[in-house]
Design a protein around this motif. Structure first.
Motif, PDB file in Angstrom:
ATOM      1  N   LEU A  26       0.830  -1.205   0.000  1.00 42.14           N
ATOM      2  CA  LEU A  26       0.000   0.000   0.000  1.00 42.14           C
ATOM      3  C   LEU A  26       0.862   1.252   0.000  1.00 42.14           C
ATOM      4  CD1 LEU A  26      -2.781  -0.998   2.583  1.00 42.14           C
ATOM      5  CD2 LEU A  26      -3.045  -0.744   0.094  1.00 42.14           C
ATOM      6  N   ALA A  27       1.948   1.225   0.783  1.00 41.75           N
ATOM      7  CA  ALA A  27       2.803   2.406   0.899  1.00 41.75           C
ATOM      8  C   ALA A  27       3.653   2.630  -0.336  1.00 41.75           C
ATOM      9  CB  ALA A  27       3.707   2.261   2.123  1.00 41.75           C
ATOM     10  N   LYS A  28       3.927   1.568  -1.091  1.00 41.45           N
ATOM     11  CA  LYS A  28       4.830   1.675  -2.239  1.00 41.45           C
ATOM     12  C   LYS A  28       4.309   2.681  -3.270  1.00 41.45           C
ATOM     13  CE  LYS A  28       6.682  -2.161  -3.356  1.00 41.45           C
ATOM     14  NZ  LYS A  28       8.112  -1.936  -2.977  1.00 41.45           N
ATOM     15  N   ASN A  29       2.999   2.682  -3.470  1.00 39.02           N
ATOM     16  CA  ASN A  29       2.420   3.555  -4.490  1.00 39.02           C
ATOM     17  C   ASN A  29       1.651   4.728  -3.897  1.00 39.02           C
ATOM     18  OD1 ASN A  29       3.294   1.794  -6.594  1.00 39.02           O
ATOM     19  ND2 ASN A  29       1.576   0.428  -6.124  1.00 39.02           N
ATOM     20  N   ALA A  30       1.730   4.902  -2.566  1.00 37.83           N
ATOM     21  CA  ALA A  30       0.970   5.984  -1.919  1.00 37.83           C
ATOM     22  C   ALA A  30       1.841   7.229  -1.750  1.00 37.83           C
ATOM     23  CB  ALA A  30       0.457   5.517  -0.565  1.00 37.83           C
ATOM     24  N   THR A  31       1.197   8.365  -1.803  1.00 32.94           N
ATOM     25  CA  THR A  31       1.881   9.642  -1.567  1.00 32.94           C
ATOM     26  C   THR A  31       0.968  10.564  -0.768  1.00 32.94           C
ATOM     27  OG1 THR A  31       1.035  10.543  -3.659  1.00 32.94           O
ATOM     28  CG2 THR A  31       3.249   9.532  -3.694  1.00 32.94           C
ATOM     29  N   GLY A  32       1.546  11.588  -0.180  1.00 34.45           N
ATOM     30  CA  GLY A  32       0.767  12.598   0.515  1.00 34.45           C
ATOM     31  C   GLY A  32      -0.041  12.034   1.661  1.00 34.45           C
ATOM     32  N   ALA A  33      -1.325  12.449   1.748  1.00 37.43           N
ATOM     33  CA  ALA A  33      -2.194  12.034   2.841  1.00 37.43           C
ATOM     34  C   ALA A  33      -2.443  10.528   2.839  1.00 37.43           C
ATOM     35  CB  ALA A  33      -3.528  12.788   2.756  1.00 37.43           C
ATOM     36  N   ALA A  34      -2.448   9.919   1.654  1.00 39.97           N
ATOM     37  CA  ALA A  34      -2.662   8.471   1.563  1.00 39.97           C
ATOM     38  C   ALA A  34      -1.520   7.711   2.248  1.00 39.97           C
ATOM     39  CB  ALA A  34      -2.791   8.043   0.107  1.00 39.97           C
ATOM     40  N   LEU A  35      -0.314   8.192   2.069  1.00 38.85           N
ATOM     41  CA  LEU A  35       0.841   7.548   2.706  1.00 38.85           C
ATOM     42  C   LEU A  35       0.786   7.716   4.217  1.00 38.85           C
ATOM     43  CD1 LEU A  35       3.550   6.091   2.489  1.00 38.85           C
ATOM     44  CD2 LEU A  35       4.648   8.322   2.129  1.00 38.85           C
ATOM     45  N   LEU A  36       0.419   8.915   4.656  1.00 37.35           N
ATOM     46  CA  LEU A  36       0.306   9.150   6.101  1.00 37.35           C
ATOM     47  C   LEU A  36      -0.778   8.279   6.711  1.00 37.35           C
ATOM     48  CD1 LEU A  36       0.603  13.062   6.207  1.00 37.35           C
ATOM     49  CD2 LEU A  36       2.419  11.325   6.315  1.00 37.35           C
ATOM     50  N   ASP A  37      -1.837   8.052   5.964  1.00 37.67           N
ATOM     51  CA  ASP A  37      -2.917   7.197   6.452  1.00 37.67           C
ATOM     52  C   ASP A  37      -2.450   5.738   6.575  1.00 37.67           C
ATOM     53  OD1 ASP A  37      -5.776   6.927   7.172  1.00 37.67           O
ATOM     54  OD2 ASP A  37      -5.811   5.627   5.410  1.00 37.67           O
ATOM     55  N   ALA A  56      12.008   1.182   5.117  1.00 41.15           N
ATOM     56  CA  ALA A  56      12.957   1.145   4.009  1.00 41.15           C
ATOM     57  C   ALA A  56      12.339   1.583   2.684  1.00 41.15           C
ATOM     58  CB  ALA A  56      13.523  -0.264   3.870  1.00 41.15           C
ATOM     59  N   GLU A  57      11.032   1.716   2.637  1.00 40.83           N
ATOM     60  CA  GLU A  57      10.389   2.167   1.389  1.00 40.83           C
ATOM     61  C   GLU A  57      10.853   3.592   1.070  1.00 40.83           C
ATOM     62  OE1 GLU A  57       8.545   0.609  -0.775  1.00 40.83           O
ATOM     63  OE2 GLU A  57       8.459  -1.283   0.357  1.00 40.83           O
ATOM     64  N   PRO A  58      11.260   3.859  -0.166  1.00 38.80           N
ATOM     65  CA  PRO A  58      11.807   5.182  -0.515  1.00 38.80           C
ATOM     66  C   PRO A  58      10.873   6.342  -0.195  1.00 38.80           C
ATOM     67  CG  PRO A  58      12.223   3.598  -2.270  1.00 38.80           C
ATOM     68  CD  PRO A  58      11.319   2.917  -1.297  1.00 38.80           C
ATOM     69  N   ASN A  59       9.572   6.198  -0.499  1.00 38.82           N
ATOM     70  CA  ASN A  59       8.658   7.324  -0.254  1.00 38.82           C
ATOM     71  C   ASN A  59       8.423   7.552   1.228  1.00 38.82           C
ATOM     72  OD1 ASN A  59       7.383   4.884  -0.200  1.00 38.82           O
ATOM     73  ND2 ASN A  59       5.444   5.610  -1.076  1.00 38.82           N
ATOM     74  N   VAL A  60       8.595   6.484   2.048  1.00 36.87           N
ATOM     75  CA  VAL A  60       8.494   6.648   3.502  1.00 36.87           C
ATOM     76  C   VAL A  60       9.754   7.320   4.029  1.00 36.87           C
ATOM     77  CG1 VAL A  60       8.288   5.452   5.713  1.00 36.87           C
ATOM     78  CG2 VAL A  60       6.944   4.669   3.755  1.00 36.87           C
ATOM     79  N   ALA A  61      10.902   6.916   3.518  1.00 33.18           N
ATOM     80  CA  ALA A  61      12.168   7.507   3.958  1.00 33.18           C
ATOM     81  C   ALA A  61      12.233   8.996   3.634  1.00 33.18           C
ATOM     82  CB  ALA A  61      13.339   6.774   3.306  1.00 33.18           C
ATOM     83  N   GLU A  62      11.547   9.430   2.573  1.00 33.69           N
ATOM     84  CA  GLU A  62      11.551  10.843   2.202  1.00 33.69           C
ATOM     85  C   GLU A  62      10.844  11.722   3.227  1.00 33.69           C
ATOM     86  OE1 GLU A  62       9.801  11.016  -1.632  1.00 33.69           O
ATOM     87  OE2 GLU A  62      11.558  10.156  -2.664  1.00 33.69           O
ATOM     88  N   LEU A  63       9.998  11.111   4.055  1.00 29.43           N
ATOM     89  CA  LEU A  63       9.279  11.896   5.064  1.00 29.43           C
ATOM     90  C   LEU A  63      10.208  12.406   6.170  1.00 29.43           C
ATOM     91  CD1 LEU A  63       6.137   9.609   5.559  1.00 29.43           C
ATOM     92  CD2 LEU A  63       6.257  11.735   4.229  1.00 29.43           C
ATOM     93  N   LYS A  64      11.388  11.812   6.295  1.00 34.40           N
ATOM     94  CA  LYS A  64      12.289  12.125   7.395  1.00 34.40           C
ATOM     95  C   LYS A  64      12.648  13.604   7.462  1.00 34.40           C
ATOM     96  CE  LYS A  64      16.731  10.710   9.350  1.00 34.40           C
ATOM     97  NZ  LYS A  64      17.916   9.819   9.195  1.00 34.40           N
ATOM     98  N   TYR A  72       7.392   9.888  10.223  1.00 33.61           N
ATOM     99  CA  TYR A  72       8.587   9.039  10.106  1.00 33.61           C
ATOM    100  C   TYR A  72       9.168   8.760  11.491  1.00 33.61           C
ATOM    101  CZ  TYR A  72      13.232   7.397   8.876  1.00 33.61           C
ATOM    102  OH  TYR A  72      14.371   6.642   8.762  1.00 33.61           O
ATOM    103  N   ASN A  73       9.258   9.788  12.344  1.00 32.68           N
ATOM    104  CA  ASN A  73       9.802   9.608  13.693  1.00 32.68           C
ATOM    105  C   ASN A  73       8.976   8.609  14.501  1.00 32.68           C
ATOM    106  OD1 ASN A  73      11.698  11.532  13.046  1.00 32.68           O
ATOM    107  ND2 ASN A  73      10.628  13.215  14.093  1.00 32.68           N
ATOM    108  N   THR A  74       7.664   8.683  14.346  1.00 32.98           N
ATOM    109  CA  THR A  74       6.790   7.768  15.097  1.00 32.98           C
ATOM    110  C   THR A  74       6.968   6.341  14.610  1.00 32.98           C
ATOM    111  OG1 THR A  74       5.175   9.565  15.324  1.00 32.98           O
ATOM    112  CG2 THR A  74       4.432   7.337  15.825  1.00 32.98           C
ATOM    113  N   LEU A  75       7.046   6.167  13.299  1.00 34.68           N
ATOM    114  CA  LEU A  75       7.272   4.830  12.746  1.00 34.68           C
ATOM    115  C   LEU A  75       8.629   4.291  13.195  1.00 34.68           C
ATOM    116  CD1 LEU A  75       5.956   2.713  10.904  1.00 34.68           C
ATOM    117  CD2 LEU A  75       7.141   3.775   8.966  1.00 34.68           C
ATOM    118  N   ASN A  76       9.611   5.155  13.219  1.00 30.74           N
ATOM    119  CA  ASN A  76      10.952   4.774  13.681  1.00 30.74           C
ATOM    120  C   ASN A  76      10.943   4.417  15.171  1.00 30.74           C
ATOM    121  OD1 ASN A  76      13.971   4.890  12.798  1.00 30.74           O
ATOM    122  ND2 ASN A  76      13.931   5.913  14.779  1.00 30.74           N
TER     123      ASN A  76
END
Length: 280
Positions: A26-37, A56-64, A72-76
């Motif tokens: 789900l996260a691989k192709n999600a961006t913006g609010a969808a990724l946060l959800d 490790a997903e690139p779009n998740v790592a970009e949130l840092k 990102y901090n919460t997931l970490n």
């Protein structure tokens, strides 16, 4: 009285990995609010307790380094941290729902269980920031039913004895420490193995020495018995010779003094009267 909370010897279900893989897709192709959800969903999900692949997903790592760094901090935090870290700097993370807070407490118990198999209630109360023992035991029981730890609660001694604990995500850069720890363990095993081998060689040498001494003593005993037997035989022969004595012919075994003392018999007593003169 001890309360047994062991749920059997079954290994953790692989369904947990399946749930995580679904969120990763789900996260691989999600961006913006969808990724946060997606991140909120995975933090809330009751069956997901590892998060390294999602991080490790690139779009998740970009949130840092972006405006949504708190996600990102919460997931970490859920991947590597503890509940006490969250309480120390809550402003660094998103607002946690009650379900998220409870999951973070469960993960904190897992971290403690990995370090020690016997955890006092006092440590748990401090790390989870709970002031009620009954509430603490409920949290532990929930973690057991979530299948992330197996153990027993000893209420009389206030100790959690852990039989199994699920592993957590490995922080980046921590692999080198693991390699060093494993290498130290291998070196320790080699040292023990060498010591055991030396003890075996010493034991074998002592055994060979004892066997040699035993054979030598047994041979000396055999030789001594032969010598004693030979001496006893010579002594018997000597005693027989002394008993019969010399000059046995013509004297029927009598000594020379006995032969002298024995009166001799006259062959012709009348001849002794020849030359005697009788007067009337």
């Amino acid at each position: 009285m001890a309360q047994d909370m062991l749920l059997g010897n079954e290994e953790p279900s692989n369904n947990k990995e399946t749930f995580l893989q679904q969120f990763c897709l789900l996260a691989k192709n999600a961006t913006g609010a969808a990724l946060l959800d997606v991140i909120k969903q995975v933090l809330d999900a009751p069956n997901v307790f590892v998060f390294g692949e999602l991080l490790a997903e690139p779009n998740v790592a970009e949130l840092k380094d972006g405006p949504d760094a708190k996600y990102y901090n919460t997931l970490n935090l859920f991947a590597y941290g503890t509940y006490k870290q969250f309480r120390a700097q809550p402003q660094e993370y998103i607002e946690l729902t009650p379900a998220m807070q409870k999951k973070l407490q469960h993960l904190t118990i897992v971290s403690l269980a990995i370090k020690s198999k016997s955890i006092p209630y006092a440590v748990l109360l401090n790390e989870l920031e709970i002031d009620n023992v009954r509430h603490l035991e409920d949290i532990i029981i929930e973690a057991i039913y979530a299948d992330i730890i197996h153990g027993k609660l000893f209420q009389n001694t206030r100790i959690l004895e852990v039989d199994y604990a699920q592993g957590r995500d490995i922080p980046p850069g921590y692999t080198g420490k693991i390699v060093e720890t494993l290498q130290a363990w291998v070196n320790s095993c080699d040292g023990v193995s060498n010591c055991i081998e030396m003890q075996i060689n010493y034991a074998n040498a002592e055994k060979a020495k004892r066997l040699y001494n035993k054979e030598r003593i047994e041979q000396e005993l055999i030789n001594l018995k032969k010598v004693l037997k030979s001496q006893a035989s010579d002594s018997d022969e000597s005693m027989q010779i002394d008993t019969h004595g010399p000059g046995t012919s013509g004297t029927s075994g009598m000594s020379q003094s006995e032969v002298r003392k024995k009166p001799t018999k006259m062959k012709n007593p009348r001849s002794s009267a020849v030359g005697l003169k009788f007067s009337k």
